[in-house]
Design a protein around this motif. Structure first.
Motif, PDB file in Angstrom:
ATOM      1  N   GLN A 255      -1.921  -6.265  -7.997  1.00  0.00           N
ATOM      2  CA  GLN A 255      -0.946  -5.508  -7.202  1.00  0.00           C
ATOM      3  C   GLN A 255      -1.148  -5.848  -5.728  1.00  0.00           C
TER       4      GLN A 255
ATOM      5  N   GLN B 169      -0.093  -4.845  -1.825  1.00  0.00           N
ATOM      6  CA  GLN B 169       0.412  -3.738  -1.014  1.00  0.00           C
ATOM      7  C   GLN B 169       0.514  -4.195   0.426  1.00  0.00           C
TER       8      GLN B 169
ATOM      9  N   ALA C  71      -2.890  -6.077   1.064  1.00  0.00           N
ATOM     10  CA  ALA C  71      -4.115  -5.774   0.325  1.00  0.00           C
ATOM     11  C   ALA C  71      -3.881  -5.968  -1.164  1.00  0.00           C
TER      12      ALA C  71
ATOM     13  N   SER D 195      -5.135  -5.598  -5.135  1.00  0.00           N
ATOM     14  CA  SER D 195      -5.971  -4.785  -6.012  1.00  0.00           C
ATOM     15  C   SER D 195      -5.736  -5.224  -7.457  1.00  0.00           C
TER      16      SER D 195
ATOM     17  N   THR E 237      -9.165 -10.213  -7.743  1.00  0.00           N
ATOM     18  CA  THR E 237      -9.268 -10.925  -6.482  1.00  0.00           C
ATOM     19  C   THR E 237      -8.154 -11.966  -6.334  1.00  0.00           C
TER      20      THR E 237
ATOM     21  N   ASN F 219     -10.304  -9.050   0.296  1.00  0.00           N
ATOM     22  CA  ASN F 219      -9.169  -9.298  -0.593  1.00  0.00           C
ATOM     23  C   ASN F 219      -7.842  -9.025   0.106  1.00  0.00           C
ATOM     24  N   THR F 220      -7.732  -9.482   1.350  1.00  0.00           N
ATOM     25  CA  THR F 220      -6.598  -9.139   2.204  1.00  0.00           C
ATOM     26  C   THR F 220      -6.060 -10.382   2.910  1.00  0.00           C
TER      27      THR F 220
END
Length: 122
Positions: free
Chosen positions: A2, A4, A22, A24, A27, A76-77
Motif C-alpha cells: 500500500q 500513501q 510511505a 506499507s 518493502t 520505506n519512503t
C-alpha cells in the motif's frame, strides 16, 4: 503493498512543498518508483522517476531543475521536493511502483497511492 501519498496543500506561486510516499505491507526498497500528476480533466502525466538504489533519477522537462525525487529506504519512503511552484503545477500527485516498460508511461506501474492534491495560487 500500500502506498500513501501525503504533503499536498495550497501554496502561493514560487513556494515549496515536499510530498511523501510511505509504503506499507512490504518493502519497496528493491523497486524503482515514480511520481505522476493529474490536473482536473487531464491525463495522468509523468513527473519523476528514481531507481531502487536512488542512484539514477529522471524528470519531466516541465519540472526539471525545480523538483527533486529522492528516497529513504530505511523508512520505506519516496519523497518529491517541489520548489518554485507554478500555477500549472496544480494537480493531484500520485506515487507508484514501477513494474515494466517505459518509465514515463502510467501503464508501466502496478501499484499506486491514492494521490495528494497540490494547489498553486497565482
Amino acid at each position: 503493498v500500500q502506498l500513501q501519498a501525503s504533503g499536498g496543500g495550497l501554496v502561493q506561486a514560487g513556494g515549496s512543498l515536499r510530498l511523501s510516499c510511505a509504503a506499507s505491507g512490504r518493502t519497496v526498497n528493491r523497486y524503482h518508483m515514480g511520481w505522476f500528476r493529474q490536473a482536473p480533466g487531464g491525463e495522468r502525466k509523468f513527473v519523476a522517476f528514481i531507481t531502487w538504489s536512488g542512484s539514477s533519477t529522471n524528470y519531466a522537462d516541465s519540472v526539471k531543475g525545480r523538483f527533486t525525487i529522492s528516497r529513504d529506504n530505511a523508512r520505506n519512503t519516496v519523497l518529491l521536493q517541489m520548489n518554485s511552484l507554478k500555477p500549472e503545477d496544480t494537480a493531484v500527485y500520485y506515487c507508484a511502483q514501477y513494474y515494466s516498460g517505459g518509465f514515463t508511461s502510467p501503464l508501466s506501474y502496478d501499484y499506486w497511492g491514492q494521490g495528494t492534491l497540490v494547489t498553486v495560487s497565482s
